[in-house]
Design a protein around this motif. Sequence first.
Motif, PDB file in Angstrom:
ATOM      1  N   ASP A   1     -61.947 -10.577 -45.337  1.00 14.70           N
ATOM      2  CA  ASP A   1     -61.268 -10.889 -46.598  1.00 14.70           C
ATOM      3  C   ASP A   1     -61.141  -9.648 -47.473  1.00 14.70           C
ATOM      4  O   ASP A   1     -60.087  -9.389 -48.063  1.00 14.70           O
ATOM      5  CB  ASP A   1     -62.038 -11.971 -47.361  1.00 14.70           C
ATOM      6  CG  ASP A   1     -61.671 -13.373 -46.899  1.00 14.70           C
ATOM      7  OD1 ASP A   1     -60.543 -13.566 -46.413  1.00 14.70           O
ATOM      8  OD2 ASP A   1     -62.523 -14.270 -47.019  1.00 14.70           O
ATOM      9  N   ALA A   2     -62.236  -8.896 -47.583  1.00 16.93           N
ATOM     10  CA  ALA A   2     -62.228  -7.703 -48.436  1.00 16.93           C
ATOM     11  C   ALA A   2     -61.205  -6.686 -47.947  1.00 16.93           C
ATOM     12  O   ALA A   2     -60.428  -6.130 -48.734  1.00 16.93           O
ATOM     13  CB  ALA A   2     -63.622  -7.083 -48.467  1.00 16.93           C
ATOM     14  N   LEU A   3     -61.178  -6.446 -46.641  1.00 17.03           N
ATOM     15  CA  LEU A   3     -60.245  -5.470 -46.076  1.00 17.03           C
ATOM     16  C   LEU A   3     -58.801  -5.936 -46.213  1.00 17.03           C
ATOM     17  O   LEU A   3     -57.932  -5.186 -46.679  1.00 17.03           O
ATOM     18  CB  LEU A   3     -60.574  -5.232 -44.600  1.00 17.03           C
ATOM     19  CG  LEU A   3     -59.582  -4.342 -43.840  1.00 17.03           C
ATOM     20  CD1 LEU A   3     -59.633  -2.914 -44.366  1.00 17.03           C
ATOM     21  CD2 LEU A   3     -59.872  -4.374 -42.342  1.00 17.03           C
TER      22      LEU A   3
ATOM     23  N   ASP B   1     -53.383  -5.856 -48.696  1.00 18.30           N
ATOM     24  CA  ASP B   1     -52.267  -6.572 -49.319  1.00 18.30           C
ATOM     25  C   ASP B   1     -51.979  -6.044 -50.718  1.00 18.30           C
ATOM     26  O   ASP B   1     -50.815  -5.884 -51.115  1.00 18.30           O
ATOM     27  CB  ASP B   1     -52.576  -8.075 -49.379  1.00 18.30           C
ATOM     28  CG  ASP B   1     -52.437  -8.746 -48.019  1.00 18.30           C
ATOM     29  OD1 ASP B   1     -51.882  -8.116 -47.095  1.00 18.30           O
ATOM     30  OD2 ASP B   1     -52.900  -9.891 -47.875  1.00 18.30           O
ATOM     31  N   GLU B   2     -53.053  -5.790 -51.470  1.00 13.89           N
ATOM     32  CA  GLU B   2     -52.884  -5.255 -52.822  1.00 13.89           C
ATOM     33  C   GLU B   2     -52.226  -3.872 -52.770  1.00 13.89           C
ATOM     34  O   GLU B   2     -51.315  -3.572 -53.552  1.00 13.89           O
ATOM     35  CB  GLU B   2     -54.249  -5.160 -53.517  1.00 13.89           C
ATOM     36  CG  GLU B   2     -54.194  -4.559 -54.913  1.00 13.89           C
ATOM     37  CD  GLU B   2     -55.572  -4.313 -55.498  1.00 13.89           C
ATOM     38  OE1 GLU B   2     -55.648  -3.676 -56.565  1.00 13.89           O
ATOM     39  OE2 GLU B   2     -56.567  -4.737 -54.871  1.00 13.89           O
ATOM     40  N   LEU B   3     -52.676  -3.048 -51.837  1.00 10.51           N
ATOM     41  CA  LEU B   3     -52.109  -1.708 -51.693  1.00 10.51           C
ATOM     42  C   LEU B   3     -50.652  -1.791 -51.260  1.00 10.51           C
ATOM     43  O   LEU B   3     -49.791  -1.040 -51.745  1.00 10.51           O
ATOM     44  CB  LEU B   3     -52.925  -0.925 -50.662  1.00 10.51           C
ATOM     45  CG  LEU B   3     -52.769   0.600 -50.653  1.00 10.51           C
ATOM     46  CD1 LEU B   3     -53.141   1.190 -51.998  1.00 10.51           C
ATOM     47  CD2 LEU B   3     -53.630   1.204 -49.557  1.00 10.51           C
TER      48      LEU B   3
ATOM     49  N   ALA C   1     -44.891  -1.271 -52.628  1.00  9.30           N
ATOM     50  CA  ALA C   1     -43.545  -1.835 -52.656  1.00  9.30           C
ATOM     51  C   ALA C   1     -42.964  -1.849 -54.060  1.00  9.30           C
ATOM     52  O   ALA C   1     -41.735  -1.819 -54.229  1.00  9.30           O
ATOM     53  CB  ALA C   1     -43.561  -3.247 -52.083  1.00  9.30           C
ATOM     54  N   GLN C   2     -43.824  -1.885 -55.069  1.00  9.65           N
ATOM     55  CA  GLN C   2     -43.357  -1.913 -56.457  1.00  9.65           C
ATOM     56  C   GLN C   2     -43.165  -0.521 -57.046  1.00  9.65           C
ATOM     57  O   GLN C   2     -42.640  -0.392 -58.152  1.00  9.65           O
ATOM     58  CB  GLN C   2     -44.347  -2.701 -57.316  1.00  9.65           C
ATOM     59  CG  GLN C   2     -44.419  -4.180 -56.974  1.00  9.65           C
ATOM     60  CD  GLN C   2     -45.549  -4.899 -57.694  1.00  9.65           C
ATOM     61  OE1 GLN C   2     -46.501  -4.269 -58.192  1.00  9.65           O
ATOM     62  NE2 GLN C   2     -45.462  -6.220 -57.770  1.00  9.65           N
TER      63      GLN C   2
ATOM     64  N   ASP D   1     -46.592 -10.395 -50.371  1.00  9.27           N
ATOM     65  CA  ASP D   1     -47.634  -9.388 -50.226  1.00  9.27           C
ATOM     66  C   ASP D   1     -47.061  -7.979 -50.170  1.00  9.27           C
ATOM     67  O   ASP D   1     -47.702  -7.057 -49.694  1.00  9.27           O
ATOM     68  CB  ASP D   1     -48.457  -9.655 -48.957  1.00  9.27           C
ATOM     69  CG  ASP D   1     -49.222 -10.966 -49.045  1.00  9.27           C
ATOM     70  OD1 ASP D   1     -49.644 -11.307 -50.158  1.00  9.27           O
ATOM     71  OD2 ASP D   1     -49.368 -11.640 -48.016  1.00  9.27           O
ATOM     72  N   GLY D   2     -45.827  -7.812 -50.632  1.00  9.14           N
ATOM     73  CA  GLY D   2     -45.250  -6.472 -50.704  1.00  9.14           C
ATOM     74  C   GLY D   2     -44.387  -6.144 -49.514  1.00  9.14           C
ATOM     75  O   GLY D   2     -43.407  -6.822 -49.225  1.00  9.14           O
ATOM     76  N   LYS D   3     -44.761  -5.083 -48.787  1.00  9.30           N
ATOM     77  CA  LYS D   3     -43.909  -4.581 -47.717  1.00  9.30           C
ATOM     78  C   LYS D   3     -44.291  -5.107 -46.345  1.00  9.30           C
ATOM     79  O   LYS D   3     -43.779  -4.647 -45.339  1.00  9.30           O
ATOM     80  CB  LYS D   3     -43.930  -3.049 -47.709  1.00  9.30           C
ATOM     81  CG  LYS D   3     -45.303  -2.419 -47.474  1.00  9.30           C
ATOM     82  CD  LYS D   3     -45.252  -0.915 -47.717  1.00  9.30           C
ATOM     83  CE  LYS D   3     -46.606  -0.242 -47.449  1.00  9.30           C
ATOM     84  NZ  LYS D   3     -46.896  -0.136 -46.024  1.00  9.30           N
TER      85      LYS D   3
END
Length: 592
Positions: A419-421, A426-428, A433-434, A492-494
């Motif tokens: 989960d941590a990884l 996902d956050e990165l 992407a933003q 989750d971005g890209k």
Amino acid sequence: MRLLLKELTRLTTQHRTFYCYMLLSIWIFLLIAGMYRYMGNVERLGNPGGGFGTGTASSGLSPGAGGNDAASSAQRFAKYRERCAPLSQLTRLDDGGILEGWKLQGVLLVIRHGDRGAMSHVHANGINCGVPADGDSLVNKYRSFLQNSSSSASGSNHLYWSKVGPFHGFPLLPATERGCPLGQLTYKGIAQLLHVGDIMHQIYAHPLGLLLKPNALRVGVDTTPHTLLNSDEVVVFTTRYRRTFQSALALLFALLPADKWLALNVRESHSMAFCFGDCSCGQSLVLRKRLMQLADRQLVKRSDVLAVMQWIGGTLIQHTANEGGVTNPFEVVDAMLTVLCHDAALPCRRRNGSRTASTLAHNPELVDVINIDQDEANGANLMPGGAAAAAELEQQQQLEEEDEAAGSNGGCVEPSQVDALMSFADELSLRTAQHIYYKRAGLLRAYGMIRHIVGYMLKMISGDRTKFVLYSGHDCTMQYLTAALGIISNRDGKTISYASRLAFEVYRSDAHTDYYFRVVYNGRDVTQQIDFCEGGKSLRVTRDSRGNKADLCPIENIIRFLHEDYFGPLNATNFKEACAAPVAQSPKANEF
């Protein structure tokens, strides 16, 4: 009696202090014991090196505590498995094909290849990357067709592409049914693309006339299989990787009649960006490097994630001493997906210091084949079986020595660590992407492909026979394209799932000669996300008898965007100028 009570009272009064000390000592002992037990549980859950026990660690698999734990683990990782594209996720949603009052002129489809083995050598003990034991009807049909329609010179079950060209000799199926070979398509990946092709068949085959055959009775017409399909009716582009080539052929088998599939010609794209003549661009490399630097800074700030990444990576990925260990979180995520996508148990290290053994030395079915997906200039051929086994044993001994020197206590990867990884990745990914650099890099890398797509759109509306164009590529292919067009491909971005699809549907109005297009990503209409199609710039029409709507964007909008507005965000007027200009710095450009 009175005398006895008096004596008891005297004794109690004299020893009251002793009794208080005894009660206080017992209370302190219980408090300390409870604290130690609590701290032990926290350490077991949070310490990357915490193990389950000798028997568990030596098995090489995470033990679980029964069916309930397995079910809760599957539910816990469900959001991460979405990017694995389970077959239940591959469905028809907003896809068009037939719109009231409109004729479908053509479709341009961009896909990512299906499920593959990790891009790093992993300890993949017991992982099954094949289809379920009861089989998949589409896979069985495809395999039976290939075995009955062609034969291999080697006499094996590996069927090869026999046509002259860059893909001559490429196998049409994965080398093994259950294996997860390095960077290669798996049988699960074949199943995914067959199901996507079946969806495309339901939507587009009839409206595009792909099921029609030429009149075989006309005198003087050659009706051999290779003339049943006009060379420009279905156009196929793929990079020179087995996984993209095999994905394209699997999808097209489910989309087309068998005789038309046999007549296909496959063209090569020399770039993952499908940039064709507009590829070389130094500024895109500069932007990519800066994004990587920003990501590295985020990782350095998170020592907890760094420790988890090192633990999971060291347990799962096979690194030699001169490779410097695990430094890229996305490399570990990619390896972890090999476990999650195939419902395998979380990996372990042995308590004596060694990692669980790779199946390379134990299961010959999972041994990698010659891997042309890696750098061909380096001759990525595997050693013979005996040499490979010896090398594996030597590497295993080296890993044991490293772990022993590091004082590793062994143990298994915990769900909390996964989960941590994954959450950090996902956050990165979302922050990347933003970032303004991501959009700019996408514009530079996707320019050649967008030009190519628009060129085929113009062919489709000008009466050309081209009806279907397929680009079989990679996650980065779709990242560049969606970034340039402003499409949010994933919350989750890209992140791009296996077997993802991005369709450009081209329509002509029955009432007039105007031409429009719409964009559908994994079955969802995303036309309104594109800047030059949003709001009143598009036409909303009825999609079906249920009253569902579809947005159609005038083709002039994408032509104007390409020729007039494309390089505005880059402060340039053409591709050459944009690639030569220095990257403009904004106040927040150096942070996420």
